[in-house]
Scaffold this motif. Structure first.
Motif, short mmCIF file in Angstrom:
data_model
loop_
_atom_site.label_atom_id
_atom_site.label_comp_id
_atom_site.label_asym_id
_atom_site.label_seq_id
_atom_site.Cartn_x
_atom_site.Cartn_y
_atom_site.Cartn_z
N THR B 62 0.66 -1.23 -0.07
CA THR B 62 0.13 -0.08 0.13
C THR B 62 0.87 1.11 0.01
O THR B 62 0.57 2.06 -0.90
CB THR B 62 -0.88 -0.04 1.26
N MET B 63 1.80 1.25 1.00
CA MET B 63 2.55 2.67 1.05
C MET B 63 3.65 2.80 -0.05
O MET B 63 3.57 3.94 -0.59
CB MET B 63 3.03 2.78 2.45
N LEU B 64 4.55 1.94 -0.22
CA LEU B 64 5.65 2.13 -0.98
C LEU B 64 5.05 2.28 -2.64
O LEU B 64 5.46 2.96 -3.14
CB LEU B 64 6.56 1.02 -0.73
N SER B 65 4.31 0.99 -2.94
CA SER B 65 4.06 0.90 -4.24
C SER B 65 2.99 2.24 -4.81
O SER B 65 3.61 2.58 -5.91
CB SER B 65 3.17 -0.26 -4.55
N ILE B 66 1.92 2.47 -4.20
CA ILE B 66 1.29 3.62 -4.74
C ILE B 66 2.12 4.93 -4.76
O ILE B 66 1.65 5.64 -5.46
CB ILE B 66 -0.21 3.76 -3.65
N THR B 67 3.04 5.12 -3.68
CA THR B 67 3.62 6.36 -3.85
C THR B 67 4.77 6.25 -5.01
O THR B 67 4.88 7.53 -5.78
CB THR B 67 4.59 6.67 -2.55
N LEU B 68 5.61 5.09 -5.15
CA LEU B 68 6.38 4.99 -6.51
C LEU B 68 5.45 5.22 -7.77
O LEU B 68 5.99 5.80 -8.65
CB LEU B 68 6.88 3.82 -6.33
N TYR B 69 4.39 4.66 -7.49
CA TYR B 69 3.49 4.53 -8.93
C TYR B 69 2.95 5.95 -9.08
O TYR B 69 2.79 6.30 -10.38
CB TYR B 69 2.48 3.54 -8.81
N ALA B 70 2.60 6.89 -8.16
CA ALA B 70 2.22 7.88 -8.21
C ALA B 70 3.02 8.88 -8.87
O ALA B 70 2.89 9.79 -9.73
CB ALA B 70 1.44 8.50 -6.99
N VAL B 71 4.52 8.70 -8.33
CA VAL B 71 5.60 9.47 -8.97
C VAL B 71 5.67 9.09 -10.56
O VAL B 71 5.89 9.96 -11.29
CB VAL B 71 6.89 9.41 -8.24
N ALA B 72 5.73 7.71 -10.70
CA ALA B 72 6.05 7.27 -12.18
C ALA B 72 4.83 7.73 -13.14
O ALA B 72 5.16 8.29 -14.25
CB ALA B 72 6.06 5.74 -12.11
N VAL B 73 3.50 7.77 -12.59
CA VAL B 73 2.53 8.15 -13.59
C VAL B 73 2.58 9.86 -13.65
O VAL B 73 2.38 10.30 -14.84
CB VAL B 73 1.25 8.00 -12.73
N ARG B 74 2.83 10.44 -12.68
CA ARG B 74 2.82 11.67 -12.96
C ARG B 74 3.92 12.36 -13.70
O ARG B 74 3.72 13.26 -14.50
CB ARG B 74 3.20 12.43 -11.48
N SER B 75 4.99 11.46 -13.93
CA SER B 75 6.16 12.16 -14.88
C SER B 75 6.23 11.71 -16.15
O SER B 75 6.57 12.26 -17.14
CB SER B 75 7.61 11.87 -14.08
N SER B 76 5.37 10.41 -16.46
CA SER B 76 5.35 10.05 -17.59
C SER B 76 3.90 10.33 -18.46
O SER B 76 4.14 10.53 -19.65
CB SER B 76 5.16 8.42 -17.63
#
Lengths: 99, 206
Positions: B62-76
């Motif tokens: 929950t915590m690590l994966s959605i934070t990393l995915y949020a950064v990835a989606v935001r930049s791509s």
């Protein structure tokens, strides 16, 4: 008696799940996420008291705090994105004047 | 067992939220529902007695994966549009139309300002931006200090040169006409003859 408490908790958990399913606003979904994260960890705590199992109780407390931490991290990323979209023109003008 | 019925009811929440996650289109909404799925999964794991799995699901899933995915989606999921500011600001109607088209594809528009035309060209060539918004011929010629000639209406529109083929196809199909002129195979037709080699190299990258 405790079974009825759990039944009421499951029914209460269905309300934010329905809300997250049908709402289009991202912040409404975040509210539903906060509600579900707190409700599930409270259910873990109730079950741990029901079974007199301290191991599940400790994990429930940890999940209760971690769920809110995840919510705050995600909210910060989303807020920065929305602010960037709204203030983009102003930020660019500021960057141009710095040159 | 007396505890059977509520275990079944709670376990049924897991496929319910998983279906919600699969059916979601918007990536940001999907991230929030992934968090909901993680919370429900942690509940199910804890009730089945796997306290360590529940803790790992809450921490990593929950915590690590959605934070990393949020950064990835935001930049791509963004289209970087190079513009000339402040001397040739693209019209707001064009930006609104671009945002509307990109919003239907769950993307967003990111404006990158450049001081002059050569910097904009170099950025497009170096693949720093996905598209460049070049002002219409009248503005460009006054900037290049050339004599003004009678221009058609299409030449006065701002030109939009898109480097990415898929974005170009989307814009050609969905952007309302009359806002801009898409440049396809012969980019920078406002360039002088000495810049033809640069234009050819950009055309080769398309």
């Amino acid at each position: 008696m405790m079974d009825w408490v759990l039944l009421a908790m499951i029914l209460a958990l269905l309300i934010p799940i329905y809300e997250a399913c049908q709402d289009e606003d991202i912040w409404q979904k975040m509210l539903a996420f906060a509600s579900i994260a707190t409700k599930t960890s409270m259910m873990i705590l109730v079950v741990s008291v029901l079974r007199d199992d301290w191991m599940i109780g400790v994990v429930g407390v940890l999940i209760l705090s971690v769920g809110n931490a995840a919510l705050m991290l995600l909210a910060h990323v989303l807020r920065r994105m929305n602010l960037g979209r709204m203030n983009l023109g102003r930020m660019n003008l500021g960057r141009m004047s710095e040159r | 067992m007396p505890e059977d019925w509520y275990m079944v009811a709670i376990a049924a929440l897991l496929p319910l939220t998983a279906c919600m996650l699969v059916l979601q289109v918007n990536p940001y909404h999907a991230l929030v529902i992934r968090g909901i799925l993680g919370a429900v999964a942690a509940l199910v794991y804890a009730l089945f007695g796997a306290a360590d799995v529940a803790l790992t699901e809450a921490l990593v899933g929950t915590m690590l994966s959605i934070t990393l995915y949020a950064v990835a989606v935001r930049s791509s999921m963004s289209m970087r549009l190079g513009v000339l500011e402040p001397q040739a600001d693209p019209p707001e109607s064009l930006l609104m139309a671009l945002r509307e088209v990109l919003r239907q594809h769950q993307m967003r528009l990111e404006r990158v300002p450049y001081a002059n035309l050569s910097a904009l060209r170099a950025a497009l060539e170096a693949q720093e931006i996905h598209a460049a918004c070049i002002p219409g011929l009248s503005v460009a010629q006054s900037m290049a200090e050339e004599e003004s000639t009678p221009l058609s209406q299409a030449d006065r529109l701002p030109h939009l040169q898109i480097r990415v083929r898929r974005l170009h196809d989307i814009m050609q199909a969905e952007l309302p006409p009359g806002q801009t002129r898409l440049i396809d195979t012969a980019p920078f037709n406002l360039a002088k003859s000495s810049d033809i080699s640069t234009a050819d190299s950009i055309g080769g990258q398309l």
